[in-house]
Design an enzyme around this catalytic site. Sequence first.
Site, mmCIF file in Angstrom:
data_model
loop_
_atom_site.group_PDB
_atom_site.id
_atom_site.type_symbol
_atom_site.label_atom_id
_atom_site.label_comp_id
_atom_site.label_asym_id
_atom_site.label_seq_id
_atom_site.Cartn_x
_atom_site.Cartn_y
_atom_site.Cartn_z
ATOM 1 N N ASP A 279 0.812 -1.219 0.000
ATOM 2 C CA ASP A 279 0.000 0.000 0.000
ATOM 3 C C ASP A 279 0.846 1.269 0.000
ATOM 4 O O ASP A 279 2.062 1.221 -0.150
ATOM 5 C CB ASP A 279 -0.948 -0.006 1.206
ATOM 6 C CG ASP A 279 -0.209 0.221 2.511
ATOM 7 O OD1 ASP A 279 0.967 -0.197 2.611
ATOM 8 O OD2 ASP A 279 -0.781 0.826 3.436
ATOM 9 N N ASP A 283 3.178 -0.825 4.486
ATOM 10 C CA ASP A 283 3.019 -1.773 5.594
ATOM 11 C C ASP A 283 1.994 -2.873 5.310
ATOM 12 O O ASP A 283 1.959 -3.880 6.004
ATOM 13 C CB ASP A 283 2.718 -1.053 6.924
ATOM 14 C CG ASP A 283 1.502 -0.155 6.848
ATOM 15 O OD1 ASP A 283 0.887 -0.058 5.771
ATOM 16 O OD2 ASP A 283 1.177 0.461 7.881
HETATM 17 C C1 G1P Z 1 -7.848 0.130 9.128
HETATM 18 C C2 G1P Z 1 -7.787 -1.366 9.346
HETATM 19 C C3 G1P Z 1 -6.918 -1.680 10.533
HETATM 20 C C4 G1P Z 1 -5.532 -1.064 10.331
HETATM 21 C C5 G1P Z 1 -5.665 0.414 10.037
HETATM 22 C C6 G1P Z 1 -4.322 1.041 9.684
HETATM 23 O O1 G1P Z 1 -8.412 0.764 10.247
HETATM 24 O O2 G1P Z 1 -9.076 -1.893 9.521
HETATM 25 O O3 G1P Z 1 -6.835 -3.062 10.699
HETATM 26 O O4 G1P Z 1 -4.736 -1.252 11.467
HETATM 27 O O5 G1P Z 1 -6.537 0.623 8.930
HETATM 28 O O6 G1P Z 1 -3.739 0.464 8.554
HETATM 29 P P1 G1P Z 1 -9.956 1.190 10.311
HETATM 30 O O7 G1P Z 1 -10.194 2.052 9.093
HETATM 31 O O8 G1P Z 1 -10.741 -0.070 10.210
HETATM 32 O O9 G1P Z 1 -10.112 1.888 11.617
HETATM 33 ZN ZN ZN Z 2 -0.367 1.450 5.369
#
Ligand code: G1P
Ligand code: ZN
Length: 545
Positions: A279, A283
């Site tokens: 991405d 990460d």
């Molecule tokens: C989303 C993902 C979560 C991840 C975060 C950062 O968060 O669901 O697992 O740690 O992005 O990459 P969310 O948008 O659901 O709060």
């Molecule tokens: Zn990321």
Amino acid sequence: MKIKTIKCQPFNDQKPGTSGLRKKVDVFKAPHYLATFVQSIFATLPASQNQSLLVGGDGRYFNNEAIQIIYKMAIANGFKNIFIAKHGFLSTPAASHLIRKYKLDGGIILSASHNPGGPKGDFGVKFNINNGGPAPESFTSKVYEISKTITQYQIADVPDLDIKSVAITQTGNIKLNVIDTVNDYADLMEHLFDFDLIKSLFNSGLFSMVFDAMHAITGPYAKEILINRLGASDETVINGDPLPDFGGGHPDPNLVYAEELVTIMNHAIQAPDMGAASDGDGDRNMVLGRQFFVTPSDSLAIMAANAHLLPGYQAGISGVARSMPTSMAVDRVAESRGIECYETPTGWKYFGNLLDEGLISLCGEESFGTGSDHIREKDGLWAVLFWLNLIAIKKQSIANIVQQHWQVFGRNYYSRHDYENVDMDKAQTIFNRIEQQLPVLEKKCFGDYCVAQADNFSYRDPVDHSVTENQGLRIIFTDNSRIIFRISGTGTEGATLRIYYEKYQRPDGDLLQDSQSSLSELFAIAEQLGQIKQISGRSQPDVIT
Ligand code: G1P
Ligand code: ZN
């Protein structure tokens, strides 16, 4: 050197979300907006921890302007040893590694992760502490408190720094290090995985791969590791040059947004053996076989089952952790290995304490994130190399590796449905509606599915005993099937409603069903409870993974 004190008004919307502060570029570009948030971070740091700092980002629009502001503010705030990424390019995992390797007090990573970039896109600021991991909630809430009352910030009156090439400049007692962040990271990977074996896989002529860097940060890292060090052909890395707008794409490695890669991998005849993508900030990872998708939850479980085969994990793994909505596939591996499996709230920051205490060696989230104790962030290229190493050892296709895993541990059919940019009030109505029903759901049956437990997940950290509440609504059935509802903490427009579905199939059952059809009864239960279609006005999810 002249230090200027700039008067400013506090902003009331600088509350960090699941992963740092994310806003539209225009918001961050507004006068003093970035500076007040950065000053609030510096003001939160204990006085003993404002000596050394790392700064860089995922290359998105406004990256380098922000770096210039932050480096000047760091000088003004007393930092003596400042590391700045060459060209501003710094992946999140590389940042975590560099903070640890050079024992820095912290790092500011400029990224909105998988959110789109460009002038109309998103920008973000994350702070990582001296263990290399995202600042814990106790830290980020203090930053937020300070940001609400801040009235001034400090900035050094110095020229912009040339960040085009590696250089060390000493001015008085301040050392500015413009560093190349790729080699240190590549060296770490070489230490964890059997590069000779992977090299022979690429050289065999029997294996081909495509890695889609999605015009985001992993391009330079992937080229160094896959092409220069492992001998993969030049065509292996596609979209390998970071662009401020990610080429107009949405740098999120999933089946919807990594469309170019998915098309390549679904080709009936010419599909390579492995496809992978990462991405915006490097990460996340997605791993694909020929016409085959590895769910991130399965990826974590397979890693846990096989880690001991890889050089960096030969001694075995101490324990594992997954975020609550991640499928329970890894729990089965942990159980069979006699190791602990921790269930944490969504977000990488909750793994930090477990990793620091040595309670876990591997962890992951369903949201395309896996990682280990080598750093304190999830790590996209690390996951790709893990799979490459595994393929080189097992000499099997990705589909075979996954299916054999299911034959031993059973399969956790899994899917996440995202309803994006829903009106916040409507999302909240759906959420509240379900939450209100929780107390009466226990023992209630929907066809064959009987509810064993229904609650709003809360987590007590086993290390510092802090409690985090309201982390998602869980409906757990007696056969361990689950439906989970969350509202995203990373979106910048409206609300993203996430619904996670999971159903377990024993090894002797049908392991090869289509996951959407195998979960369809759970979709109907969720609809019955939440009236999602009617309230949101959406007939279907925007993204299904
Ligand atoms: C989303 C993902 C979560 C991840 C975060 C950062 O968060 O669901 O697992 O740690 O992005 O990459 P969310 O948008 O659901 O709060
Ligand atoms: Zn990321």
